[in-house]
Design a protein around this motif. Structure first.
Motif, PDB file in Angstrom:
ATOM      1  N   GLY A  63       0.520   4.744  -5.178  1.00  0.00           N
ATOM      2  CA  GLY A  63      -0.860   4.879  -4.705  1.00  0.00           C
ATOM      3  C   GLY A  63      -1.041   6.020  -3.734  1.00  0.00           C
ATOM      4  O   GLY A  63      -0.085   6.748  -3.409  1.00  0.00           O
ATOM      5  N   ALA A  64      -2.286   6.170  -3.292  1.00  0.00           N
ATOM      6  CA  ALA A  64      -2.573   7.132  -2.237  1.00  0.00           C
ATOM      7  C   ALA A  64      -1.760   6.730  -1.005  1.00  0.00           C
ATOM      8  O   ALA A  64      -1.307   5.590  -0.898  1.00  0.00           O
ATOM      9  CB  ALA A  64      -4.062   7.106  -1.917  1.00  0.00           C
ATOM     10  N   ASP A  65      -1.574   7.665  -0.076  1.00  0.00           N
ATOM     11  CA  ASP A  65      -0.853   7.339   1.153  1.00  0.00           C
ATOM     12  C   ASP A  65      -1.837   6.670   2.114  1.00  0.00           C
ATOM     13  O   ASP A  65      -2.702   7.334   2.691  1.00  0.00           O
ATOM     14  CB  ASP A  65      -0.276   8.627   1.756  1.00  0.00           C
ATOM     15  N   GLY A 102      -2.823   1.961  -7.963  1.00  0.00           N
ATOM     16  CA  GLY A 102      -3.908   2.708  -7.341  1.00  0.00           C
ATOM     17  C   GLY A 102      -3.934   4.148  -7.806  1.00  0.00           C
ATOM     18  O   GLY A 102      -3.917   4.434  -9.010  1.00  0.00           O
ATOM     19  N   GLY A 103      -3.917   5.076  -6.835  1.00  0.00           N
ATOM     20  CA  GLY A 103      -3.923   6.493  -7.166  1.00  0.00           C
ATOM     21  C   GLY A 103      -2.772   6.859  -8.098  1.00  0.00           C
ATOM     22  O   GLY A 103      -2.850   7.834  -8.840  1.00  0.00           O
ATOM     23  N   GLY A 104      -1.710   6.073  -8.075  1.00  0.00           N
ATOM     24  CA  GLY A 104      -0.570   6.289  -8.975  1.00  0.00           C
ATOM     25  C   GLY A 104      -0.973   6.051 -10.423  1.00  0.00           C
ATOM     26  O   GLY A 104      -0.681   6.870 -11.305  1.00  0.00           O
ATOM     27  N   LEU A 105      -1.655   4.955 -10.668  1.00  0.00           N
ATOM     28  CA  LEU A 105      -2.111   4.691 -12.034  1.00  0.00           C
ATOM     29  C   LEU A 105      -3.206   5.691 -12.411  1.00  0.00           C
ATOM     30  O   LEU A 105      -3.273   6.151 -13.548  1.00  0.00           O
ATOM     31  CB  LEU A 105      -2.626   3.253 -12.177  1.00  0.00           C
ATOM     32  N   GLU A 106      -4.031   6.044 -11.426  1.00  0.00           N
ATOM     33  CA  GLU A 106      -5.086   7.025 -11.722  1.00  0.00           C
ATOM     34  C   GLU A 106      -4.481   8.368 -12.133  1.00  0.00           C
ATOM     35  O   GLU A 106      -5.023   9.072 -12.981  1.00  0.00           O
ATOM     36  CB  GLU A 106      -6.001   7.180 -10.504  1.00  0.00           C
ATOM     37  N   THR A 107      -3.343   8.695 -11.506  1.00  0.00           N
ATOM     38  CA  THR A 107      -2.624   9.906 -11.906  1.00  0.00           C
ATOM     39  C   THR A 107      -2.170   9.761 -13.359  1.00  0.00           C
ATOM     40  O   THR A 107      -2.371  10.657 -14.180  1.00  0.00           O
ATOM     41  CB  THR A 107      -1.413  10.131 -10.968  1.00  0.00           C
ATOM     42  N   PRO A 125      -4.785  -1.931  -7.202  1.00  0.00           N
ATOM     43  CA  PRO A 125      -4.962  -2.971  -6.184  1.00  0.00           C
ATOM     44  C   PRO A 125      -5.909  -2.574  -5.057  1.00  0.00           C
ATOM     45  O   PRO A 125      -6.010  -3.285  -4.060  1.00  0.00           O
ATOM     46  CB  PRO A 125      -3.531  -3.156  -5.648  1.00  0.00           C
ATOM     47  N   GLU A 126      -6.620  -1.458  -5.195  1.00  0.00           N
ATOM     48  CA  GLU A 126      -7.473  -0.976  -4.100  1.00  0.00           C
ATOM     49  C   GLU A 126      -8.398  -2.055  -3.556  1.00  0.00           C
ATOM     50  O   GLU A 126      -8.664  -2.120  -2.357  1.00  0.00           O
ATOM     51  CB  GLU A 126      -8.306   0.225  -4.556  1.00  0.00           C
ATOM     52  N   VAL A 127      -8.895  -2.902  -4.470  1.00  0.00           N
ATOM     53  CA  VAL A 127      -9.848  -3.937  -4.032  1.00  0.00           C
ATOM     54  C   VAL A 127      -9.237  -4.807  -2.931  1.00  0.00           C
ATOM     55  O   VAL A 127      -9.928  -5.290  -2.041  1.00  0.00           O
ATOM     56  CB  VAL A 127     -10.322  -4.785  -5.251  1.00  0.00           C
ATOM     57  N   GLU A 274       1.030  -7.365   7.979  1.00  0.00           N
ATOM     58  CA  GLU A 274       1.946  -8.250   7.256  1.00  0.00           C
ATOM     59  C   GLU A 274       3.350  -7.655   7.234  1.00  0.00           C
ATOM     60  O   GLU A 274       4.339  -8.363   7.414  1.00  0.00           O
ATOM     61  CB  GLU A 274       1.401  -8.420   5.832  1.00  0.00           C
ATOM     62  N   ARG A 275       3.432  -6.358   7.031  1.00  0.00           N
ATOM     63  CA  ARG A 275       4.744  -5.719   6.988  1.00  0.00           C
ATOM     64  C   ARG A 275       5.373  -5.622   8.380  1.00  0.00           C
ATOM     65  O   ARG A 275       6.569  -5.763   8.552  1.00  0.00           O
ATOM     66  CB  ARG A 275       4.636  -4.346   6.330  1.00  0.00           C
ATOM     67  N   LYS A 276       4.535  -5.415   9.387  1.00  0.00           N
ATOM     68  CA  LYS A 276       5.048  -5.318  10.766  1.00  0.00           C
ATOM     69  C   LYS A 276       5.574  -6.672  11.252  1.00  0.00           C
ATOM     70  O   LYS A 276       6.515  -6.742  12.030  1.00  0.00           O
ATOM     71  CB  LYS A 276       3.912  -4.849  11.685  1.00  0.00           C
TER      72      LYS A 276
END
Ligand code: 3HC
Length: 675
Positions: A63-65, A102-107, A125-127, A274-276
């Motif tokens: 995805g996008a960063d 996301g941006g990865g699939l859009e690519t 998963p942007e939503v 969540e990751r933190k």
């Protein structure tokens, strides 16, 4: 471009463009710059007949960063880079492994062909971040998978497996696992002469208006309160009626509105929170962990059974201990029934059910826990009983075993002191139903060893929980913050509010239910003194009349056989009776007052928890409330919400009602900042 994450290499007349940007090949500025140059190279070199776009490491572009969001944009922007790729007059094959998100699939959608290994997943998963695919995803997806599937993918955000993507035409060919590059090159050989190259943007998206309307209706409940699903649907709808370029413009406008709105900020906050949460301050991330190959659970009640399922599902054997045979059989029976219910819904195979059950050893003796690496006590919430059990465990458990209590309120240090090994003791507070709820509060005692805490935090990932470290205090993080809310909700009833009003305010705020609906669901009688003649509160009066909540068909509400609630005339009488007995004047209570007294007080308590060091960081508190109590994710948890609402306004509201304001909250308000 030596330190660019993008490299190119020629394989005959095929140019392989590789991205190597750990951990997830996010499409940050350096990646975009590199890709842009690589596509220029592909265009200008006549000896190149086709291109393979592939990623190194664990995944295709995820995805996008997200860390770039909210910051000034850095050129070139993703839509422009991938449009350049789509415009090439030689075919590009996207070679997908891991997750194209996301941006990865859009690519990948701008490539002319897509191949993937069987284990790959594809999604937008942007939503879930309060956004929509803003690099053409909402316009290209319906043109390749159809409108119905595009609605599912964009508005719900769940990724799909490569095989399904292949059936839907999103993936042209599945290639052998582990041989992605070879497979992609072989595919490129086959199609390298195809001209003109097939572009998704040149296709049409068709749907009758009913499909879109039906989807909106079907999911109205699921999408309640969220802005992003409706925006995703609107964009897909636009794809069916606008030419491609206009559709893109529409998508951009909707994307920008979401990007600068508070919901997306809240949802992105939770992504990182969540990751933190899994990181423990002051403990090195490479600390040696204790191996956990076998788990013991004491108590086969609702909690014990639910806790057990987490480990069985993760393939970890469990010995479950009860005192009486009947209770043990009942508990094991419930575990089986739950698994079989999942199998009936198609979520598990019969084989998986039997595999999980095969890992379970029922026992009537604590002695059978001698070989367990972790033992979790999930019995009656009583300090003396718990101390007795921990005293016995101390004599039975092998050296180095971790001893945990599932207590929701009690002092873990006191429990630890009943053993000769307090360093091995901590709290593991699961939330009911423990096999479903994602939150785990890991309670760090004064003497809990670092490796014990780190081991349990690490284990929580294996059992698919989101774990948060809490300190020893009454109710830890979540239940402690529930207390002021409950106290105020009860007082508000006495002053003139109704259970329906208070619950409505909470539901409109976005909570799955209000305090009285929650009480009816959990059982009004929990913690009741069980003496019907002793009536000192509205709750006592309800319990004395057998109004114990949903399980009795009556609580703060009346229930029909299907457990549908209706406001209760009898409860109104009980409240009226109490009010007049205590000479409390009845007044109109505004919805705003309910918010100030039941939600501002939670923020205040959260601030005290931080001051006392009972939570490591404000975002951990947010994680507790999102995953343990259903706080609306689009409000980012109570501490994030405090920033949205404005800490000065919260302090003013608290003062108006005479609450003592936490110094930390006062300090934040002084600076007009959030947590
Ligand atoms: N941007 C920046 N950082 C990201 C990221 C992203 N898109 N995705 C993951 N990361 C970071 C994580 O924060 C984490 O960092 P940390 O190690 O410092 O905590 C690290 O990468 C590893 O991530 P996980 O711990 O989540 O690793 P997993 O292996 O468990 O999961 C994943 C990998 C499935 C890719 C998961 O990270 C994920 O779901 N990422 C988000 C995907 C996403 O939402 N993509 C859409 C972005 S929005 C977009 O593309 C807009 C476009 O339409 C214009």
């Amino acid at each position: 471009m030596t330190d660019s994450p993008i490299s190119t290499a020629k394989h005959g007349d095929i140019l392989v463009v590789t991205s190597d940007s750990p951990p997830v090949n996010a499409l940050g500025a350096a990646v975009r710059i590199g890709l842009d140059k690589a596509f220029d190279e592909a265009a200008s070199d006549d000896s190149i007949k086709a291109v393979v776009l592939i990623c190194a490491g664990q995944t295709f572009f995820a995805g996008a960063d997200i860390t770039e969001f909210g910051k000034p944009p850095v050129e070139p922007m993703l839509p422009a880079v991938i449009a350049k790729m789509e415009a090439l007059d030689k075919p590009v094959v996207a070679a997908i492994h891991g997750t194209a998100l996301g941006g990865g699939l859009e690519t990948a959608l701008c490539a002319h062909y897509r191949v993937a290994v069987p284990s790959a997943k594809l999604g937008v998963p942007e939503v879930k971040l309060g956004l929509l695919p803003g690099a053409g995803g909402t316009q290209r997806l319906p043109r390749i998978v159809g409108v119905k599937a595009a609605l599912e993918m964009t508005a719900k955000g769940d990724p799909i497996a490569a095989k399904l993507a292949n059936q839907w035409g999103l993936v042209d060919e599945i290639v052998e696992e582990g041989k992605l590059l070879e497979g992609a090159l072989a595919f490129a050989e086959k199609i390298k002469a195809v001209r003109p190259v097939p572009r998704i943007s040149e296709r049409e998206a068709k749907a009758d208006a009913d499909t879109i309307e039906a989807f909106r209706k079907e999911n109205a409940r699921k999408f309640r309160g969220f802005d992003a699903p409706a925006a995703n649907i609107a964009c897909v709808e636009a794809a069916t009626r606008l030419p491609f370029a206009e559709g893109l413009e529409f998508e951009r406008g909707e994307f920008m509105k979401l990007m600068f709105g508070s919901q997306s900020a809240a949802q992105r906050h939770i992504f990182f929170a969540e990751r933190k949460a899994s990181k423990i301050d002051g403990i090195a991330s490479d600390i040696a962990l204790r191996p956990i190959a076998k788990v013991g659970v004491i108590g086969a009640g609702t909690m014990g059974g639910g806790i057990t399922m987490n480990f069985l599902s993760a393939g970890i054997p469990v010995t479950i201990v009860e005192q009486a045979e009947e209770a043990l059989n009942r508990g094991v029976g419930v575990v089986r029934k739950n698994y079989e219910a999942s199998a009936a819904k198609g979520r598990l195979t019969t084989e998986q059910v039997e595999k999980a059950m095969g890992l379970l050893t029922p026992s009537l003796s604590l002695d059978d826990l001698a070989d367990c690496d972790l033992i979790i006590e999930a019995i009656f919430e009583n300090m003396d009983v718990k101390k007795e059990v921990f005293g016995k465990l101390d004599a039975i458990a092998k050296p180095g075993a971790i001893l945990a209590s599932n207590t929701s309120y009690l002092n873990v240090d006191e429990i630890a002191a009943s053993t000769s090994r307090p360093a091995d003791v901590l709290g593991m507070h699961f939330f009911s139903p423990a096999n479903v709820m994602k939150l785990l509060e890991v309670v760090r005692g004064a003497k809990t060893a670092d490796d014990v805490l780190a081991t349990v935090m690490n284990l929580s990932k294996k059992i698919k929980k989101v774990a948060v470290v809490a300190g020893v205090c009454h109710g830890f993080i979540g239940n402690r913050m529930l207390m002021p809310r409950q106290v105020e909700a009860n007082k508000l009833l006495m002053e003139g509010a109704t259970p329906e009003q208070i619950d409505r305010v909470h539901v409109e705020f976005g909570m799955p239910m209000g305090p009285f609906q929650m009480s009816d669901l959990a059982g009004v009688d929990i913690g009741w003194h069980r003496d019907p003649s002793r009536i000192e509160s509205i709750r006592d009066a309800l319990c004395a009349e057998d109004r114990w909540g949903q399980k009795k068909g009556a609580g703060f509400y009346d229930y029909d056989e299907k457990r549908n609630p209706t406001p209760s005339a009898r409860v109104a009488e009980i409240i009226e009776d109490f009010r007049s007995r205590s000479n409390m004047p009845k007044r109109d209570i505004s919805d705003q007052e309910i918010i100030e007294r039941t939600l501002y007080t939670m923020v205040n308590e959260g601030a005290m928890i931080l001051e006392e060091g009972m939570a490591q960081r404000a975002s951990d508190i947010d994680v507790v409330w999102i995953y343990g109590y259903g706080w609306p994710v689009y409000r980012g948890g109570p501490m994030f919400w405090a920033g949205l609402e404005g800490t000065p306004k919260i302090v003013e509201g608290l003062k108006k009602h005479g609450f003592a304001v936490s110094p930390l909250l006062a300090e934040k308000a002084e600076k007009n900042e959030g947590f």
